[in-house]
Design a protein around this motif. Structure first.
Motif, PDB file in Angstrom:
ATOM      1  N   LEU A 147     -18.652 113.210  59.783  1.00  0.00           N
ATOM      2  CA  LEU A 147     -18.308 113.313  58.498  1.00  0.00           C
ATOM      3  C   LEU A 147     -18.079 114.906  58.070  1.00  0.00           C
ATOM      4  CD1 LEU A 147     -18.271 112.201  55.516  1.00  0.00           C
ATOM      5  CD2 LEU A 147     -20.774 112.306  55.579  1.00  0.00           C
ATOM      6  N   PRO A 148     -18.851 115.857  58.722  1.00  0.00           N
ATOM      7  CA  PRO A 148     -18.849 117.191  58.320  1.00  0.00           C
ATOM      8  C   PRO A 148     -17.619 117.950  58.535  1.00  0.00           C
ATOM      9  CG  PRO A 148     -20.627 116.737  59.632  1.00  0.00           C
ATOM     10  CD  PRO A 148     -20.064 115.736  59.809  1.00  0.00           C
ATOM     11  N   GLN A 149     -16.669 117.280  59.514  1.00  0.00           N
ATOM     12  CA  GLN A 149     -15.163 117.824  59.768  1.00  0.00           C
ATOM     13  C   GLN A 149     -14.146 117.345  58.912  1.00  0.00           C
ATOM     14  OE1 GLN A 149     -17.197 116.435  63.011  1.00  0.00           O
ATOM     15  NE2 GLN A 149     -18.245 118.503  62.691  1.00  0.00           N
ATOM     16  N   ILE A 150     -14.578 116.405  58.108  1.00  0.00           N
ATOM     17  CA  ILE A 150     -13.581 115.579  57.503  1.00  0.00           C
ATOM     18  C   ILE A 150     -12.950 116.253  56.049  1.00  0.00           C
ATOM     19  CG2 ILE A 150     -12.785 113.623  56.387  1.00  0.00           C
ATOM     20  CD1 ILE A 150     -14.434 111.848  58.238  1.00  0.00           C
ATOM     21  N   GLN A 151     -11.918 116.651  55.923  1.00  0.00           N
ATOM     22  CA  GLN A 151     -11.400 117.231  54.691  1.00  0.00           C
ATOM     23  C   GLN A 151     -10.800 116.387  53.569  1.00  0.00           C
ATOM     24  OE1 GLN A 151     -12.122 120.766  54.584  1.00  0.00           O
ATOM     25  NE2 GLN A 151     -13.190 120.329  56.519  1.00  0.00           N
ATOM     26  N   LYS A 152     -10.699 116.794  52.663  1.00  0.00           N
ATOM     27  CA  LYS A 152     -10.222 115.995  51.461  1.00  0.00           C
ATOM     28  C   LYS A 152      -8.791 115.531  51.662  1.00  0.00           C
ATOM     29  CE  LYS A 152      -9.461 118.000  47.520  1.00  0.00           C
ATOM     30  NZ  LYS A 152      -9.719 118.732  46.041  1.00  0.00           N
ATOM     31  N   GLN A 153      -7.966 116.305  52.280  1.00  0.00           N
ATOM     32  CA  GLN A 153      -6.615 116.033  52.445  1.00  0.00           C
ATOM     33  C   GLN A 153      -6.323 115.352  53.688  1.00  0.00           C
ATOM     34  OE1 GLN A 153      -7.810 119.060  52.759  1.00  0.00           O
ATOM     35  NE2 GLN A 153      -7.185 120.132  54.615  1.00  0.00           N
ATOM     36  N   ASP A 154      -7.307 115.044  54.626  1.00  0.00           N
ATOM     37  CA  ASP A 154      -7.118 114.096  55.779  1.00  0.00           C
ATOM     38  C   ASP A 154      -7.309 112.564  55.223  1.00  0.00           C
ATOM     39  OD1 ASP A 154      -7.525 116.548  57.013  1.00  0.00           O
ATOM     40  OD2 ASP A 154      -9.555 115.900  57.685  1.00  0.00           O
ATOM     41  N   ARG A 155      -7.046 111.573  56.313  1.00  0.00           N
ATOM     42  CA  ARG A 155      -6.709 110.243  56.260  1.00  0.00           C
ATOM     43  C   ARG A 155      -7.979 109.627  57.149  1.00  0.00           C
ATOM     44  NH1 ARG A 155      -4.837 111.959  52.476  1.00  0.00           N
ATOM     45  NH2 ARG A 155      -2.850 111.496  51.311  1.00  0.00           N
ATOM     46  N   VAL A 156      -8.467 108.803  56.542  1.00  0.00           N
ATOM     47  CA  VAL A 156      -9.764 107.750  57.283  1.00  0.00           C
ATOM     48  C   VAL A 156      -9.251 106.385  57.332  1.00  0.00           C
ATOM     49  CG1 VAL A 156     -12.176 107.200  57.632  1.00  0.00           C
ATOM     50  CG2 VAL A 156     -11.409 109.534  56.855  1.00  0.00           C
ATOM     51  N   VAL A 157      -9.319 105.812  58.759  1.00  0.00           N
ATOM     52  CA  VAL A 157      -8.881 104.504  58.852  1.00  0.00           C
ATOM     53  C   VAL A 157     -10.267 104.026  59.680  1.00  0.00           C
ATOM     54  CG1 VAL A 157      -7.292 102.479  59.702  1.00  0.00           C
ATOM     55  CG2 VAL A 157      -6.661 105.136  59.264  1.00  0.00           C
ATOM     56  N   MET A 158     -10.547 102.882  59.076  1.00  0.00           N
ATOM     57  CA  MET A 158     -12.227 102.325  59.433  1.00  0.00           C
ATOM     58  C   MET A 158     -12.088 100.930  59.564  1.00  0.00           C
ATOM     59  SD  MET A 158     -15.532 103.447  56.867  1.00  0.00           S
ATOM     60  CE  MET A 158     -17.255 103.309  57.851  1.00  0.00           C
ATOM     61  N   GLU A 159     -12.631 100.406  60.668  1.00  0.00           N
ATOM     62  CA  GLU A 159     -12.673  99.067  60.671  1.00  0.00           C
ATOM     63  C   GLU A 159     -14.101  98.648  60.734  1.00  0.00           C
ATOM     64  OE1 GLU A 159     -13.584  96.025  64.508  1.00  0.00           O
ATOM     65  OE2 GLU A 159     -11.787  97.179  64.845  1.00  0.00           O
ATOM     66  N   LEU A 160     -14.221  97.538  59.652  1.00  0.00           N
ATOM     67  CA  LEU A 160     -15.498  96.978  59.143  1.00  0.00           C
ATOM     68  C   LEU A 160     -15.673  95.381  59.792  1.00  0.00           C
ATOM     69  CD1 LEU A 160     -14.945  98.602  55.691  1.00  0.00           C
ATOM     70  CD2 LEU A 160     -16.908  99.355  57.322  1.00  0.00           C
TER      71      LEU A 160
END
Length: 466
Positions: free
Chosen positions: A157-170
């Protein structure tokens, strides 16, 4: 159980139930924030020695061997690892006291500055999640992939920037207590699974529904149109709804038409790729690619980047993974198949004669449809693990019923062995050139392994040693 809408809180004392991967990730996160952390696990200190050593740099209090109610006395947030049920006494008591419940996925989603694509389903989650990540990387985005697979995203989380994209398996286990939804939510399918945990199909569907339940009108839900339970979610969610289908066109989303994978969005229709561009076997994987197209496009992946990623994608470990060809026999690792329905999807992916290795631990799932179809598709079945007697009984019943009805039966022999090593040895002795030996268990790995990946790795090593 009634859950309040989750908001970011700054607790003074967090109690985490379970010292597994997700619990340790949360403990690190809160410890680095200066929060007092207690981890409770019903296992002993001796059993948990490697996990405790992994956390030795953090100031954590451990309560092991039980979950005493006294843990709640000065607790202002109770977090659960994925393997911890919601109906154990300490969780019920926390709810009665008004103590908020959470987990690593919820805490991450509530804080993540970048757009998140969340993906759930009874099958296909990992393949779709991984492919969406590859599509976004191909589009040039810094992309973070994790959640129920690989890395608990709260670690990064501390490395993630606003312009990045996150893909999350739930998973349904994570979603069951969650009261926050991602910006783009994908529900691939909802078919019987984990009924040993959720008890009823209604409860399982309710857990899956949480991925879309807390979206806003500015968010997007991508639903499998060919799956009745997934598509039914569209009736009661506020987000914009997109669909994907392998049999019919959709108004907004992706679909298969004349062996082309099409994307339709805001009145524009584009061919993304040919079906022949997909390296993965099976109609179920065509659906996974269609879902990935809609999901990735909604967070900025253009058609060219998606096409490039599809053509390069070779799949993920333990999902119809070809281990080796030995004496013209193909050995395939599908250890991820932990429900009977997923075994049927694997069987439908091959035209060659099949030797099926099935077993593990049952999840209180229905096996009758599997048995009816398997006896018409598999030549030899080798059963292993806890569920072997159960599956054997269902198979024998299906064979008797089919023979009495003069229906065709391809299955020639059913063997019951104690473990996977014996199953591999039997399959080796019974295979002939042109056969496919398929490990697609239909049960979980927990009767003999830590998880499906450990089972798949053991299968690989056994096959490589032949």
């Amino acid at each position: 159980m009634s859950l309040a809408k989750h908001a970011v809180i700054q607790p003074e004392h967090v109690v985490i139930l379970g010292l597994a991967r997700q619990g340790r990730a949360l403990a690190r996160f809160y410890s680095m924030m200066g929060v007092r952390v207690t981890i409770s696990d019903t296992r002993s200190r001796e059993v948990l020695a490697p996990e405790i050593k992994d956390m030795e740099m953090f100031d954590i209090n451990y309560v092991l061997g039980e979950h005493p109610m006294a843990l709640l006395d000065d607790c202002d947030l109770l977090c659960l690892s994925g393997g911890v049920p919601l109906d154990i006494p300490i969780v019920l008591e926390a709810c009665s006291r008004g103590i908020p419940l959470s987990n690593d996925a919820q805490e991450f989603l509530a804080r993540c500055p970048a757009p998140v694509v969340g993906i759930t389903g009874s099958a296909g989650k990992t393949t779709t999640t991984t492919l969406v990540g590859e599509m976004l990387k191909s589009a040039g985005y810094t992309t973070w992939v994790g959640g129920n697979i690989g890395n608990p995203l709260i670690n990064t989380l501390p490395q993630i920037q606003k312009q990045d994209r996150v893909v999350m398996e739930l998973s349904s286990f994570q979603l069951a207590l969650m009261t926050v939804s991602p910006y783009v939510a994908g529900v691939l399918n909802i078919t019987p699974n984990h009924l040993d945990r959720h008890k009823t199909m209604d409860a399982y569907i309710a857990a899956k529904r949480h991925i879309v339940a807390y979206q806003s009108p500015d968010d997007y839900a991508v639903l499998g149109k060919d799956d009745e339970n997934a598509w039914a979610l569209r009736r009661a969610i506020p987000a914009k709804v997109y669909g994907f289908s392998g049999v019919t066109a959709v108004d907004q989303g992706s679909f298969l038409h004349d062996d082309q994978l099409m994307l339709r969005r805001e009145g524009m229709q584009t061919a993304v790729c040919e079906r022949s561009d997909i390296h993965l076997r099976g109609d179920h994987n065509v659906l996974n690619v269609l879902a990935a197209i809609s999901l990735a496009n909604l967070v900025g992946a253009p058609v060219t980047a998606m096409r490039e990623a599809i053509k390069a994608f070779e799949g993920v470990e333990h999902r119809l993974e070809e281990v080796r060809t030995l004496d013209s026999v193909l050995w395939v690792n599908d250890s991820i198949a932990t429900a009977p329905e997923r075994v049927l999807a694997a069987l439908a992916s091959y035209t060659e004669p099949l030797i099926l290795l099935a077993g593990g631990r049952d999840k209180d799932l229905p096996w009758a449809d599997f048995a009816r179809q398997a006896i018409q598709r598999v030549t030899v079945m080798v059963l292993f693990g806890e569920a072997a007697p159960l599956i054997y009984g269902v198979i024998k019943h299906a064979m008797t019923k089919a023979l009495n009805a003069s229906s065709p039966v391809l299955l020639d022999e059913v063997l019951v062995v104690d473990n996977l090593a014996e199953a591999v040895a039997e399959a080796r002795g019974m295979s002939a050139p042109g056969d496919v030996v398929l490990l697609s268990p239909g049960g979980t790995s927990f009767d003999a392994y830590r998880d499906f990946a450990e089972r798949g790795m053991h299968f690989r090593s056994l096959v490589q040693a032949l």
